[in-house]
Design a protein around this motif. Sequence first.
Motif, PDB file in Angstrom:
ATOM      1  N   GLY A 292      -1.451  -3.988   7.352  1.00 35.30           N
ATOM      2  CA  GLY A 292      -1.018  -5.073   6.470  1.00 35.30           C
ATOM      3  C   GLY A 292      -2.199  -5.916   5.999  1.00 35.30           C
ATOM      4  N   ILE A 293      -3.061  -6.290   6.942  1.00 40.18           N
ATOM      5  CA  ILE A 293      -4.236  -7.111   6.606  1.00 40.18           C
ATOM      6  C   ILE A 293      -5.154  -6.345   5.646  1.00 40.18           C
ATOM      7  CG2 ILE A 293      -6.354  -8.142   7.560  1.00 40.18           C
ATOM      8  CD1 ILE A 293      -4.619  -8.793  10.084  1.00 40.18           C
ATOM      9  N   ALA A 294      -5.389  -5.068   5.961  1.00 41.91           N
ATOM     10  CA  ALA A 294      -6.267  -4.242   5.129  1.00 41.91           C
ATOM     11  C   ALA A 294      -5.714  -4.127   3.708  1.00 41.91           C
ATOM     12  CB  ALA A 294      -6.420  -2.853   5.749  1.00 41.91           C
ATOM     13  N   LEU A 295      -4.388  -3.924   3.598  1.00 42.67           N
ATOM     14  CA  LEU A 295      -3.767  -3.811   2.276  1.00 42.67           C
ATOM     15  C   LEU A 295      -3.870  -5.126   1.497  1.00 42.67           C
ATOM     16  CD1 LEU A 295      -0.574  -1.638   2.903  1.00 42.67           C
ATOM     17  CD2 LEU A 295      -2.552  -1.073   1.478  1.00 42.67           C
ATOM     18  N   SER A 296      -3.665  -6.237   2.213  1.00 38.95           N
ATOM     19  CA  SER A 296      -3.768  -7.561   1.565  1.00 38.95           C
ATOM     20  C   SER A 296      -5.171  -7.764   0.997  1.00 38.95           C
ATOM     21  CB  SER A 296      -3.464  -8.671   2.567  1.00 38.95           C
ATOM     22  OG  SER A 296      -2.215  -8.479   3.111  1.00 38.95           O
TER      23      SER A 296
END
Lengths: 187, 129
Positions: free
Chosen positions: B71-75
């Motif tokens: 999730g963090i990487a995608l954000s």
Amino acid sequence: MVDDERALVTEILAGNMNAYQVLIKKYERLVGHMVAKLIDNREELEEVCQDVFLKVYNKLAEFNFQSKLSTWIATIAYRHAINATRKNRHLFRELPADNEGDAIALADDRLTSFEETDIHNYVLKLVDKLPPQYKVVLTLYHVEEMSYEEIGAITGMPEGTVKNYLFRARTMLKEKVKRIMVREPGL
Amino acid sequence: MKDEESIQRNVEQGKSDKSADSIAYESVFKALRSEPTSVLSTSFASSVMLKLQQQQHQKSARSEVVWAGVGIALSLLTFVAAVILTGFRPELGFLDALGGYKSVFVFGGAFIVLLQCVDKFLIRKKAAI
């Protein structure tokens, strides 16, 4: 039997944990006996057996019913126990060239009278002193009543080797018992 | 060897000729067939089930961490893509004025690192002695 196994495995794979507890209770005896032939330490033995059943659970989806469930579980148990002991010990000792040699030094010579014990316990003590691979083969054959083929599948030994181990171990045990019987004719 | 094999086979099939060898084999076979004493605790199955539950709990916790990471990487990726696509230039305001004092920031950083080293290797070591 096979249908029972199939039903049990299907239940477990569907997420029924009670079914897995049934499986553990069914095969803990087999796993315990086999691992006990390779690992002496009680605590380590219990832990290794627990790990075996964790592995069985994690790999159960891979079981394809090509063999009996007991053979498959025993194979996992054997390999896991071997890996657990490999670091510390030289596992695959051989029987001494002289089967009546001192490598299986037991109490027989120390006992002043064999009446103190009985043949049954004596044989079990002798078995306990055998190299692990012999103990495993003897247990699987005589206690678990498995065929040469099944034992071969579990241990990865050719059938001929299984037969040879059984033959040699039994001959050695017989010689030891015979010696005692000659010394103690009343037995 | 052949004899020995046939004696073993006969005794196994219950055909003993009552010779010394056969009698000795009978004793050996009887002992070998005996059920070993139980080696596992009575609560073995429960212990395994408990371990299994712990393992599953750890697995789900691990997957939560993995999903959070994804999730963090995608954000971050979305943010970078948005910056690139929109040509966004941040207004730094008064910080723009500090851009000319890079050497002061480098000295400040190096000085803090030096202080930490002195604290760790000299002061704390001496205090421990």
